[in-house]
Design a protein around this motif. Structure first.
Motif, short mmCIF file in Angstrom:
data_model
loop_
_atom_site.label_atom_id
_atom_site.label_comp_id
_atom_site.label_asym_id
_atom_site.label_seq_id
_atom_site.Cartn_x
_atom_site.Cartn_y
_atom_site.Cartn_z
N MET A 48 0.58 -107.44 23.63
CA MET A 48 -0.13 -107.20 22.38
C MET A 48 0.41 -105.93 21.71
SD MET A 48 -4.24 -106.83 21.72
CE MET A 48 -4.35 -105.32 22.68
N GLU A 49 0.64 -105.99 20.41
CA GLU A 49 1.19 -104.86 19.69
C GLU A 49 0.17 -103.71 19.65
OE1 GLU A 49 2.95 -103.77 15.26
OE2 GLU A 49 2.34 -105.82 15.76
N ILE A 50 0.66 -102.51 19.89
CA ILE A 50 -0.19 -101.34 19.84
C ILE A 50 -0.31 -100.88 18.38
CG2 ILE A 50 -0.46 -98.94 20.58
CD1 ILE A 50 1.08 -99.59 23.06
N THR A 51 -1.53 -100.71 17.90
CA THR A 51 -1.74 -100.26 16.54
C THR A 51 -1.36 -98.79 16.40
OG1 THR A 51 -4.02 -99.58 16.93
CG2 THR A 51 -3.65 -101.89 16.31
N ALA A 52 -1.11 -98.38 15.16
CA ALA A 52 -0.76 -96.97 14.91
C ALA A 52 -1.90 -96.06 15.34
CB ALA A 52 -0.43 -96.78 13.44
N GLU A 53 -3.13 -96.49 15.11
CA GLU A 53 -4.27 -95.67 15.50
C GLU A 53 -4.31 -95.48 17.01
OE1 GLU A 53 -9.16 -95.58 15.03
OE2 GLU A 53 -7.99 -97.18 14.10
N ARG A 54 -4.06 -96.54 17.76
CA ARG A 54 -4.04 -96.45 19.22
C ARG A 54 -2.87 -95.59 19.68
NH1 ARG A 54 -7.42 -96.65 23.53
NH2 ARG A 54 -6.14 -96.78 25.42
N ALA A 55 -1.73 -95.74 19.00
CA ALA A 55 -0.55 -94.94 19.36
C ALA A 55 -0.82 -93.45 19.15
CB ALA A 55 0.66 -95.39 18.54
N ARG A 56 -1.54 -93.12 18.07
CA ARG A 56 -1.90 -91.72 17.84
C ARG A 56 -2.82 -91.21 18.94
NH1 ARG A 56 -1.99 -93.13 12.58
NH2 ARG A 56 -4.23 -93.45 12.46
N ASP B 71 12.30 -95.40 8.17
CA ASP B 71 12.06 -96.80 8.50
C ASP B 71 12.75 -97.23 9.79
OD1 ASP B 71 10.54 -97.01 6.23
OD2 ASP B 71 12.13 -97.94 5.01
N ALA B 72 13.96 -96.74 10.02
CA ALA B 72 14.73 -97.17 11.19
C ALA B 72 14.09 -96.73 12.50
CB ALA B 72 16.16 -96.62 11.11
N TYR B 73 13.18 -95.76 12.45
CA TYR B 73 12.58 -95.22 13.67
C TYR B 73 11.07 -95.43 13.74
CZ TYR B 73 17.08 -92.90 14.15
OH TYR B 73 18.43 -92.65 14.27
N GLN B 74 10.56 -96.37 12.93
CA GLN B 74 9.11 -96.59 12.91
C GLN B 74 8.53 -96.90 14.29
OE1 GLN B 74 6.43 -96.62 10.50
NE2 GLN B 74 7.90 -95.19 9.63
N GLY B 75 9.28 -97.64 15.10
CA GLY B 75 8.79 -97.99 16.43
C GLY B 75 8.70 -96.80 17.36
N LEU B 76 9.29 -95.67 16.98
CA LEU B 76 9.28 -94.47 17.82
C LEU B 76 8.43 -93.36 17.22
CD1 LEU B 76 13.11 -94.38 18.63
CD2 LEU B 76 11.27 -95.22 20.12
N ALA B 77 7.62 -93.69 16.23
CA ALA B 77 6.86 -92.66 15.50
C ALA B 77 6.01 -91.80 16.43
CB ALA B 77 5.99 -93.31 14.44
#
Length: 221
Positions: free
Chosen positions: A1-9, A42-48
């Motif tokens: 399941m994809e991790i949301t930005a909120e969860r990643a923060r 944009d190229a690094y969005q997955g590593l934010a």
């Protein structure tokens, strides 16, 4: 399941920043609120929210989140204080500083990055931040003296310290990273008198040098 930005923060705070002894609630709240992904190319969005430095521009990077956390905690920015950031990049640290203080001047030597940062910040409604294009290591920045100065790239020598220290208000704090690879020292300098400054070593780290710091020092790698 994809991790949301909120969860990643949330994970960034709990797994990277807190374990690095960043325990100031105001700093943690600011970093939990500011959407880091909005400032990442944009190229690094997955590593934010990864525990790494992210390349921006030609020879610059965004500091790792834990280093940003330690910097913000050391600077102890208070509401209403005058803040200067040198090496504004994409505007992420400026946004965090504004969340803690209010008025921020960010100086970026790369005109393209400065324009992008201004656009991002305006789009997010962060109107208390002014991004300027310039070399803040060669002359004083208009708008001082400052209560807080954050230098978000390393400096191989201490040549620019007198200029930076001279722009601190009484009680003002300066964060910078000094030295060369493989180990650099993050330091906090506090103005305690007209000509007196207290210096505190914070932690060892390593990051890219500010372009203007390299040119001013004559260092080549």
């Amino acid at each position: 399941m994809e991790i949301t930005a909120e969860r990643a923060r949330f994970n960034m705070i709990q797994q990277q920043i807190r374990p690095w002894d960043v325990l100031d609630d105001r700093v943690l709240e600011a970093m939990a609120e500011i959407r880091r992904e909005a400032f990442v190319p944009d190229a690094y969005q997955g590593l934010a929210y990864a525990d790494i430095e992210i390349p921006i521009g030609d020879v610059a990077c965004m500091l790792a989140p834990k280093v940003v956390g330690r910097m913000l905690q050391a600077l102890d920015v208070q509401p209403g204080e005058r803040v200067l950031e040198i090496g504004a990049g994409t505007g992420y640290v400026s946004a965090c500083l504004a969340r803690l203080g209010r008025r921020v001047i960010g100086v970026e030597i790369d005109a393209g990055l400065a324009d992008e940062a201004s656009t991002r910040l305006t789009g997010l409604g962060l109107e208390s931040i002014e991004i300027r294009t310039g070399d803040a290591l060669s002359e004083p920045v208009e708008g001082g003296p400052f209560d807080v100065i954050a230098v978000t790239g390393s400096m191989p020598t201490e040549a620019a310290l007198p200029l930076l220290q001279g722009q601190l208000a009484p009680g003002g704090r300066l964060f910078c990273i000094l030295g060369v690879e493989p180990v650099m020292q993050a330091v906090l300098i506090t103005r305690v008198g007209e000509r007196d400054f207290r210096r505190e070593a914070l932690f060892e780290t390593s990051t890219l040098a500010l372009k203007n710091a390299l040119e001013a020092s004559g260092f080549e790698f």
